[in-house]
Design a protein around this motif. Structure first.
Motif, PDB file in Angstrom:
ATOM      1  N   ASP A   1      -5.398 -41.895 -12.098  1.00 31.65           N
ATOM      2  CA  ASP A   1      -4.889 -43.397 -13.639  1.00 31.65           C
ATOM      3  C   ASP A   1      -6.814 -43.565 -13.670  1.00 31.65           C
ATOM      4  O   ASP A   1      -7.558 -44.117 -13.184  1.00 31.65           O
ATOM      5  N   GLN A   2      -7.420 -42.589 -15.113  1.00 30.07           N
ATOM      6  CA  GLN A   2      -8.288 -43.420 -15.073  1.00 30.07           C
ATOM      7  C   GLN A   2      -8.650 -43.864 -15.942  1.00 30.07           C
ATOM      8  O   GLN A   2     -10.526 -44.394 -16.171  1.00 30.07           O
ATOM      9  N   ASP A   3      -7.560 -44.927 -16.647  1.00 27.96           N
ATOM     10  CA  ASP A   3      -7.803 -46.290 -16.501  1.00 27.96           C
ATOM     11  C   ASP A   3      -8.376 -47.076 -15.546  1.00 27.96           C
ATOM     12  O   ASP A   3      -8.656 -48.372 -16.022  1.00 27.96           O
ATOM     13  N   ALA A   4      -7.628 -47.191 -13.926  1.00 28.22           N
ATOM     14  CA  ALA A   4      -7.631 -47.505 -13.315  1.00 28.22           C
ATOM     15  C   ALA A   4      -9.023 -48.844 -12.689  1.00 28.22           C
ATOM     16  O   ALA A   4      -8.880 -49.947 -12.673  1.00 28.22           O
ATOM     17  N   LEU A   5     -10.154 -48.038 -12.278  1.00 28.71           N
ATOM     18  CA  LEU A   5     -11.116 -48.828 -11.877  1.00 28.71           C
ATOM     19  C   LEU A   5     -12.679 -48.177 -13.011  1.00 28.71           C
ATOM     20  O   LEU A   5     -13.673 -46.794 -12.596  1.00 28.71           O
ATOM     21  N   PRO A   6     -12.127 -49.208 -13.990  1.00 29.71           N
ATOM     22  CA  PRO A   6     -13.333 -48.390 -14.800  1.00 29.71           C
ATOM     23  C   PRO A   6     -14.761 -49.322 -14.935  1.00 29.71           C
ATOM     24  O   PRO A   6     -15.348 -49.992 -14.026  1.00 29.71           O
ATOM     25  N   PRO A   7     -15.838 -48.448 -14.680  1.00 30.94           N
ATOM     26  CA  PRO A   7     -17.086 -48.526 -13.855  1.00 30.94           C
ATOM     27  C   PRO A   7     -17.447 -50.341 -14.110  1.00 30.94           C
ATOM     28  O   PRO A   7     -17.660 -50.790 -15.452  1.00 30.94           O
ATOM     29  N   GLN A   8     -18.423 -50.876 -13.599  1.00 29.85           N
ATOM     30  CA  GLN A   8     -18.676 -52.078 -13.928  1.00 29.85           C
ATOM     31  C   GLN A   8     -20.041 -52.415 -13.833  1.00 29.85           C
ATOM     32  O   GLN A   8     -21.352 -53.117 -14.265  1.00 29.85           O
ATOM     33  N   ALA A   9     -20.734 -51.056 -13.481  1.00 29.79           N
ATOM     34  CA  ALA A   9     -22.733 -51.375 -13.384  1.00 29.79           C
ATOM     35  C   ALA A   9     -23.010 -49.909 -13.484  1.00 29.79           C
ATOM     36  O   ALA A   9     -22.483 -48.995 -12.873  1.00 29.79           O
ATOM     37  N   HIS A  10     -24.910 -49.473 -13.414  1.00 33.04           N
ATOM     38  CA  HIS A  10     -25.310 -48.554 -12.865  1.00 33.04           C
ATOM     39  C   HIS A  10     -26.043 -49.135 -11.823  1.00 33.04           C
ATOM     40  O   HIS A  10     -26.219 -49.911 -12.380  1.00 33.04           O
ATOM     41  N   ILE A  11     -25.762 -48.337 -11.364  1.00 28.39           N
ATOM     42  CA  ILE A  11     -27.054 -48.346 -10.042  1.00 28.39           C
ATOM     43  C   ILE A  11     -26.960 -47.429  -9.758  1.00 28.39           C
ATOM     44  O   ILE A  11     -27.584 -45.892 -10.424  1.00 28.39           O
ATOM     45  N   GLN A  12     -29.040 -47.586  -9.252  1.00 30.90           N
ATOM     46  CA  GLN A  12     -30.258 -46.723  -8.762  1.00 30.90           C
ATOM     47  C   GLN A  12     -30.640 -45.968 -10.076  1.00 30.90           C
ATOM     48  O   GLN A  12     -31.114 -45.051 -10.090  1.00 30.90           O
ATOM     49  N   TRP A  13     -29.940 -46.939 -11.282  1.00 30.71           N
ATOM     50  CA  TRP A  13     -31.200 -46.638 -12.722  1.00 30.71           C
ATOM     51  C   TRP A  13     -32.332 -46.329 -12.156  1.00 30.71           C
ATOM     52  O   TRP A  13     -33.146 -45.918 -13.162  1.00 30.71           O
ATOM     53  N   ALA A  14     -32.614 -46.658 -11.604  1.00 34.16           N
ATOM     54  CA  ALA A  14     -34.643 -45.916 -11.774  1.00 34.16           C
ATOM     55  C   ALA A  14     -34.198 -44.413 -10.922  1.00 34.16           C
ATOM     56  O   ALA A  14     -35.705 -43.889 -11.738  1.00 34.16           O
ATOM     57  N   GLU A  15     -33.684 -44.251 -10.548  1.00 26.53           N
ATOM     58  CA  GLU A  15     -34.024 -42.182 -10.611  1.00 26.53           C
ATOM     59  C   GLU A  15     -33.159 -42.198 -11.660  1.00 26.53           C
ATOM     60  O   GLU A  15     -33.218 -40.567 -12.062  1.00 26.53           O
ATOM     61  N   ALA A  16     -32.406 -42.395 -13.011  1.00 28.18           N
ATOM     62  CA  ALA A  16     -31.681 -41.699 -13.923  1.00 28.18           C
ATOM     63  C   ALA A  16     -32.236 -41.154 -14.501  1.00 28.18           C
ATOM     64  O   ALA A  16     -34.249 -41.028 -14.764  1.00 28.18           O
TER      65      ALA A  16
ATOM     66  N   CYS B   1     -23.343 -43.579 -10.385  1.00 26.49           N
ATOM     67  CA  CYS B   1     -24.610 -43.935  -9.417  1.00 26.49           C
ATOM     68  C   CYS B   1     -25.478 -42.068 -10.572  1.00 26.49           C
ATOM     69  O   CYS B   1     -24.739 -41.443 -10.948  1.00 26.49           O
ATOM     70  N   HIS B   2     -26.733 -42.957 -10.910  1.00 28.07           N
ATOM     71  CA  HIS B   2     -28.113 -42.088 -10.974  1.00 28.07           C
ATOM     72  C   HIS B   2     -28.710 -41.238 -10.022  1.00 28.07           C
ATOM     73  O   HIS B   2     -29.996 -40.849 -11.366  1.00 28.07           O
ATOM     74  N   CYS B   3     -28.689 -42.012  -8.785  1.00 24.56           N
ATOM     75  CA  CYS B   3     -29.766 -40.820  -7.545  1.00 24.56           C
ATOM     76  C   CYS B   3     -29.639 -39.445  -7.613  1.00 24.56           C
ATOM     77  O   CYS B   3     -28.583 -38.689  -8.461  1.00 24.56           O
ATOM     78  N   GLY B   4     -30.708 -39.464  -7.582  1.00 28.15           N
ATOM     79  CA  GLY B   4     -30.867 -38.148  -7.227  1.00 28.15           C
ATOM     80  C   GLY B   4     -29.926 -36.810  -6.567  1.00 28.15           C
ATOM     81  O   GLY B   4     -30.079 -36.053  -6.412  1.00 28.15           O
ATOM     82  N   ASP B   5     -29.642 -37.590  -5.495  1.00 26.45           N
ATOM     83  CA  ASP B   5     -29.063 -37.317  -4.143  1.00 26.45           C
ATOM     84  C   ASP B   5     -27.410 -36.792  -5.096  1.00 26.45           C
ATOM     85  O   ASP B   5     -26.857 -35.673  -5.256  1.00 26.45           O
ATOM     86  N   CYS B   6     -27.409 -37.913  -5.708  1.00 32.39           N
ATOM     87  CA  CYS B   6     -25.966 -37.299  -6.178  1.00 32.39           C
ATOM     88  C   CYS B   6     -26.079 -36.427  -7.459  1.00 32.39           C
ATOM     89  O   CYS B   6     -24.745 -35.418  -7.530  1.00 32.39           O
ATOM     90  N   ARG B   7     -26.459 -36.382  -8.429  1.00 29.96           N
ATOM     91  CA  ARG B   7     -26.927 -35.712  -9.261  1.00 29.96           C
ATOM     92  C   ARG B   7     -26.809 -33.982  -8.824  1.00 29.96           C
ATOM     93  O   ARG B   7     -26.410 -33.241  -9.387  1.00 29.96           O
ATOM     94  N   ALA B   8     -27.779 -34.048  -7.814  1.00 31.53           N
ATOM     95  CA  ALA B   8     -27.892 -33.004  -7.094  1.00 31.53           C
ATOM     96  C   ALA B   8     -26.719 -32.439  -6.767  1.00 31.53           C
ATOM     97  O   ALA B   8     -26.027 -30.505  -7.137  1.00 31.53           O
ATOM     98  N   SER B   9     -25.648 -33.178  -5.912  1.00 28.22           N
ATOM     99  CA  SER B   9     -24.046 -32.733  -5.209  1.00 28.22           C
ATOM    100  C   SER B   9     -22.909 -32.483  -6.092  1.00 28.22           C
ATOM    101  O   SER B   9     -22.814 -31.435  -6.358  1.00 28.22           O
TER     102      SER B   9
END
Length: 132
Positions: A97-112, A25-33
């Motif tokens: 396990d960092q291999d368990a759930l690799p990302p499948q997509a970028h979300i909130q890309w408009a705020e990246a 997730c690239h949203c501003g709220d996630c980045r700030a948090s």
């Protein structure tokens, strides 16, 4: 079954089943948090997640609650009953396990961050590079 924890181990969790998604997730709220350019999340049904320890809750918007460890500050969970009824997002960087759930997509890309598109072109170092 997957498991994870905060940095200091005061909060642990287990989860069973497959997530609805695993995304960055690239949203501003996630980045700030997180104080980071993006945050990895995987969405699970709340009844499939068992949490030991008491995360601290912070209402980051009208409908959203972010949960983190009050000792070490590690971000762990996100709940929003309006957009994810009955669901809990787990920060995937906290998985054992960092291999368990690799990302499948970028979300909130408009705020990246404006430079995010060029990340794949940056130099890579296996360890911290030598200084001057």
């Amino acid at each position: 079954m997957l498991s994870g924890q905060c940095q200091c181990g005061a909060i642990r969790y287990t989860v069973e089943g497959d997530p609805a998604y695993s995304a960055l997730c690239h949203c501003g709220d996630c980045r700030a948090s997180a104080g980071a350019p993006m945050v990895g999340w995987a969405l699970f049904p709340e009844d499939k997640v068992i949490i030991s320890g008491e995360p601290v809750s912070y209402r980051s918007s009208e409908n959203a609650v972010r949960q983190f460890c009050g000792t070490c500050g590690t971000g762990l969970f996100y709940r929003n009953p309006v957009i994810f009824p009955g669901g809990i997002d787990i920060q995937t960087a906290t998985l054992d396990d960092q291999d368990a759930l690799p990302p499948q997509a970028h979300i909130q890309w408009a705020e990246a961050a404006p430079w995010a598109k060029a990340m794949q072109d940056l130099p890579r170092f296996d360890r911290y590079p030598e200084g001057p």
